[in-house]
Design an enzyme around this catalytic site. Structure first.
Site, PDB file in Angstrom:
ATOM      1  N   CYS A  41     -54.147   6.290  42.191  1.00  0.00           N
ATOM      2  CA  CYS A  41     -54.420   5.277  43.202  1.00  0.00           C
ATOM      3  C   CYS A  41     -55.243   5.951  44.296  1.00  0.00           C
ATOM      4  O   CYS A  41     -56.012   6.859  44.007  1.00  0.00           O
ATOM      5  CB  CYS A  41     -53.129   4.667  43.731  1.00  0.00           C
ATOM      6  N   MET A  42     -55.088   5.553  45.555  1.00  0.00           N
ATOM      7  CA  MET A  42     -55.942   6.079  46.610  1.00  0.00           C
ATOM      8  C   MET A  42     -55.622   7.527  46.968  1.00  0.00           C
ATOM      9  O   MET A  42     -56.489   8.259  47.429  1.00  0.00           O
ATOM     10  CB  MET A  42     -55.826   5.195  47.855  1.00  0.00           C
TER      11      MET A  42
END
Length: 490
Positions: A28-29
């Protein structure tokens, strides 16, 4: 933080049991998200001690390794270490012989939601920021009202929302390992102009039936849950149809049967059920907000770092997206993030100011910049606050206060970008110029309160490791060791 991502990734893969222990991986981020074949072989102590790893979150067969904003570079190196042809998808729904429990069911639902929505976040943020840009251009009078440029900008920004069911279906097809083209085709039915027109007529009281069965009037554009549930069911329908169709007819009969079975079920059962579930979640969240008002935003501001630690913050993503899509703004979860994110940044600045450890100072400064400027708070959460503990308490206190102020100011977000300095424009309301004052005030307050609260509470500094020179006399070596021990005591 070290920039040698090849070495970092090799150390991470070794610590989780080697490439053969990786069933799936995605990111993810800020996190690498591994699904493991055998969770028991993970060397947690070694994994947490790797330079460049800011934290580790483990849940069932998942192992999430927090890297920070450069996670994509580490992810690329991890893929190089895995066998050729390895599927880099997140599939934590691997068959398991463990007993089914409420905890496992809840964990599976949460994982499906996070695994499906995480890949869509860039498109959603990009679209919402373009819509925000169009709103600002319209507000400032750069273009005339109804100008074609504004219409096109709004269309560009709205694309990710209008076709959200199609995007969710594509992402969920990867998650549930089912045919993506069939998932997209069935989701496409829900946003087809003819079907939308039919649902509009049904909403006005006109009778709509399919083979004699009444069809519930539902608007599917801008929704998440129906397409997610539909694709999950499709993964089972596809396997069942594959078993009953003769080999010589699979090329045409199998996809035809899947479409004829899955699409009507989606339209008459899964779709309405998904809408009711999504509406129910939104109703609970915003009913609490309507009763508690600013206090609900304050509570959320204090709880937000804890939700991020467990991954539970992603539960709110569908609700935020749908609320912004339907009403144009969201006034509970997003405003609470302003204080939470910038408090972690302010606390990290205090750690950088007070610490005597050069490496910790660099980590804290980088984490503070990430949280304050970009609204990405996980480096500060895992690299500083959770690591030192007391700064986390300071952030919870500051998050509560600033969440309350944001609630009192009636702040609401027109986008779902992570709240930070560069994205604070998403809280500006053209009809309320004072919203600018409120959001700037909350940001300044968050940094100031968390900074001084962290200094007030203090923290146990990480001692600097001192290595004695090779040609040092025994007496000098003993003196250096004594000095290091005294520094640790202080």
């Amino acid at each position: 933080m070290s920039k040698n991502f090849a070495a970092i990734s090799q150390s991470i893969v070794d610590a989780i049991g080697g490439a053969q222990n990786v069933a799936a991986v995605t990111h993810c981020m800020t996190r690498l998200r591994f699904v493991l074949n055998d969770e028991s072989v993970v060397d947690a102590a070694t994994l947490k001690a790797i330079t460049g790893v800011m934290g580790v979150v483990r849940n069932e067969k998942q192992c999430q390794v927090i890297i920070g904003n450069n996670v994509s570079q580490a992810y690329a190196e991890v893929l190089k270490l895995l066998p050729e042809g390895f599927s880099a998808s997140d599939d934590s729904a691997a068959p398991s012989k463990n007993k089914i429990t409420l905890k496992r069911i809840g964990s599976g639902i949460l994982d499906a939601l996070i695994g499906t929505m995480s890949p869509l976040i860039p498109a959603i943020i990009g679209g919402s920021m373009v819509k925000l840009l169009a709103m600002i251009l319209d507000m400032t009078g750069v273009f005339d009202k109804g100008a074609s440029t504004l219409v096109i900008l709004n269309t560009i920004g709205d694309g990710a929302f209008f076709f959200l069911p199609v995007m969710v279906a594509a992402s969920a097809a990867v998650k549930f390992k089912t045919n993506m083209s069939l998932a997209i085709a069935i989701a496409g039915i829900l946003v087809h102009p003819a079907f939308i027109d039919l649902m509009a007529k049904a909403a006005q009281g006109q009778k709509v039936e399919f083979i004699g069965i009444s069809v519930t009037a539902v608007k599917y554009t801008y929704t998440v849950i129906p397409a997610l549930c539909m694709t999950w069911l499709l993964s089972y329908i596809e396997k069942w149809v594959d078993r009953i169709t003769p080999v010589v007819t699979k090329n045409f009969l199998k996809p035809m049967l899947i479409m004829l079975i899955a699409a009507p079920i989606a339209i008459m059962l899964i779709g309405p059920l998904g809408i009711w579930i999504g509406t129910g979640i939104s109703a609970v969240v915003y009913t609490v907000h309507s009763y508690l008002g600013w206090l609900s935003v304050a509570i959320m501001g204090a709880a937000w770092p804890l939700l991020v630690m467990t991954g539970m913050h992603r539960v709110f993503t569908p609700t935020i997206i749908q609320t912004i899509a339907e009403t144009g703004k969201e006034g509970m979860v997003m405003p609470s993030e302003i204080g939470a994110n910038l408090s972690l940044g302010g606390s990290s600045l205090a750690v950088a100011w007070r610490t005597k450890n050069p490496e910790l100072r660099q980590t804290a400064l980088a984490a503070a910049a990430s949280a304050i400027v970009a609204g990405i708070s996980e480096p500060a959460l895992y690299g500083v606050a959770l690591r030192l503990k007391r700064p986390l308490i300071a952030c919870l206190i500051s998050g509560f206060i600033c969440g309350g102020v944001a609630g009192l100011g009636g702040l609401a977000s027109h986008s779902m970008a992570s709240p930070g300095l560069f994205t604070s424009v998403q809280f500006f309301d053209p009809s309320n110029p004072m919203s600018i004052v409120w959001v700037v005030g909350v940001m300044v307050l968050a940094v100031v309160i968390s900074f001084f609260t962290t200094l007030l509470l203090g923290f146990e500094d990480i001692p600097v490791e001192t290595v004695a020179p090779k040609n040092t006399a025994p007496e000098s070596t003993a003196s250096a060791a004594f000095a290091v021990s005294q520094s640790a005591v202080k």
